[in-house]
Scaffold this active site. Structure first.
Site, PDB file in Angstrom:
ATOM      1  N   SER A  67       0.733  -1.229   0.066  1.00 28.88           N
ATOM      2  CA  SER A  67      -0.030  -0.005  -0.046  1.00 28.88           C
ATOM      3  C   SER A  67       0.730   1.243   0.140  1.00 28.88           C
ATOM      4  O   SER A  67       2.011   1.097   0.349  1.00 28.88           O
ATOM      5  CB  SER A  67      -0.802   0.133   1.217  1.00 28.88           C
ATOM      6  OG  SER A  67      -1.314   1.445   1.472  1.00 28.88           O
ATOM      7  N   TYR A 123      -2.014  -0.672  10.634  1.00 30.27           N
ATOM      8  CA  TYR A 123      -2.363  -1.130   9.227  1.00 30.27           C
ATOM      9  C   TYR A 123      -1.016  -1.059   8.425  1.00 30.27           C
ATOM     10  O   TYR A 123      -0.427  -1.933   7.843  1.00 30.27           O
ATOM     11  CB  TYR A 123      -3.340  -0.512   8.573  1.00 30.27           C
ATOM     12  CG  TYR A 123      -3.542  -0.476   7.074  1.00 30.27           C
ATOM     13  CD1 TYR A 123      -4.139  -1.837   6.494  1.00 30.27           C
ATOM     14  CD2 TYR A 123      -3.052   0.307   6.230  1.00 30.27           C
ATOM     15  CE1 TYR A 123      -4.146  -2.016   5.153  1.00 30.27           C
ATOM     16  CE2 TYR A 123      -3.105  -0.035   4.749  1.00 30.27           C
ATOM     17  CZ  TYR A 123      -3.779  -0.978   4.333  1.00 30.27           C
ATOM     18  OH  TYR A 123      -3.783  -1.262   2.754  1.00 30.27           O
TER      19      TYR A 123
END
Length: 258
Positions: free
Chosen positions: A145, A158
């Site tokens: 990401s 995360y």
């Protein structure tokens, strides 16, 4: 073999690779997870992916797999080789997200994030690499990401998993570089999928869309899954000269990274 292949980015990757001539194993439908604000992929979603792949004239094997369980991952890899004859491409795409300040992240949510996003990739690569070594060929793409390239408030847990994925992939790339296997990473920015918009796009506030567009140098609020799939196809179709790389698909956000 695509983990997290039931919908969203995983489904888009399945269709893009099928269009290039690949047979597909779509692995998804994990066990329940507490505290998420969106539904997980289901067996029905998996079978819909299979149907769409088959409409492109390719085989698709839908397998229920929870990447947190190494036995399930090992079995899926073995079934892939048994049913399709080889395992040429792995897209380790399965992942979850949870937002909130770090002091509000529960032990359970931390474990779910780490077990799915980081340990799940470890399980997938550990199972797939021996097969690819025997073949002397393999293409691995891991989904990280843009959160794995920068700090973002309310995404600390995360982001920790997504930074970890990059270190894992780069190290494995060095281990297998002489064996016909490449290992690369894609880092998408926010992508319009059921994980981000569980009820669809019609209920997204206009002010949120405007804020997201303002934050991105390329003035779009988010990527479409197909935008990421083009990067995946590029990496898996490489003749073997790109490995250990990170492809940032970030609407220009990577221009701000030192």
């Amino acid at each position: 073999m695509i983990t997290g292949g039931a919908r969203g980015q995983g489904r888009a990757h399945a269709l893009a690779l099928a269009a290039e001539g690949a047979d597909i194993v779509a692995a998804d439908a994990p066990g329940p997870m507490a505290g998420l604000t969106y539904p997980l992929g289901t067996e029905d979603d998996l079978h819909e992916t299979a149907k769409l792949v088959e409409e492109l004239g390719r085989r698709c094997l839908p397998i229920s797999v929870d990447v947190r369980d190494p036995g399930q991952v090992d079995a899926a890899v073995q079934q892939t080789v048994t049913d399709l004859g080889s395992l040429d491409i792995v897209v380790a795409n399965a992942g979850i997200v949870s937002t909130g300040p770090l002091h509000e992240v529960s032990d359970e949510m931390w474990r779910q994030l780490v077990d799915t996003n980081l340990t799940g990739v470890f399980h997938t690569l550990r199972a797939a690499i021996p097969v690819m070594r025997r073949q002397q060929f393999g293409r691995v793409v891991v989904t990280s990401s843009m959160g794995g390239r920068m700090g973002i408030p309310d995404l600390a847990a995360y982001n920790a998993t997504k930074w970890g994925i990059i270190g894992l992939a780069k190290s494995v790339a060095l281990e297998v570089a002489k064996e016909g296997i490449t290992v690369n990473v894609v880092c998408p920015t926010t992508t319009q999928t059921p994980m981000v918009q569980p009820t669809g796009g019609e209920d997204v506030p206009d002010d949120l869309v405007r804020r997201m567009m303002k934050a991105n140098p390329i003035p779009r609020p988010w990527l479409q899954p197909e935008d990421v799939s083009r990067g995946v196809v590029y990496l898996v179709s490489d003749p073997g000269v790109i490995t250990g790389s990170v492809l940032e698909i970030g609407l220009g956000g990577s221009a701000r990274i030192h």
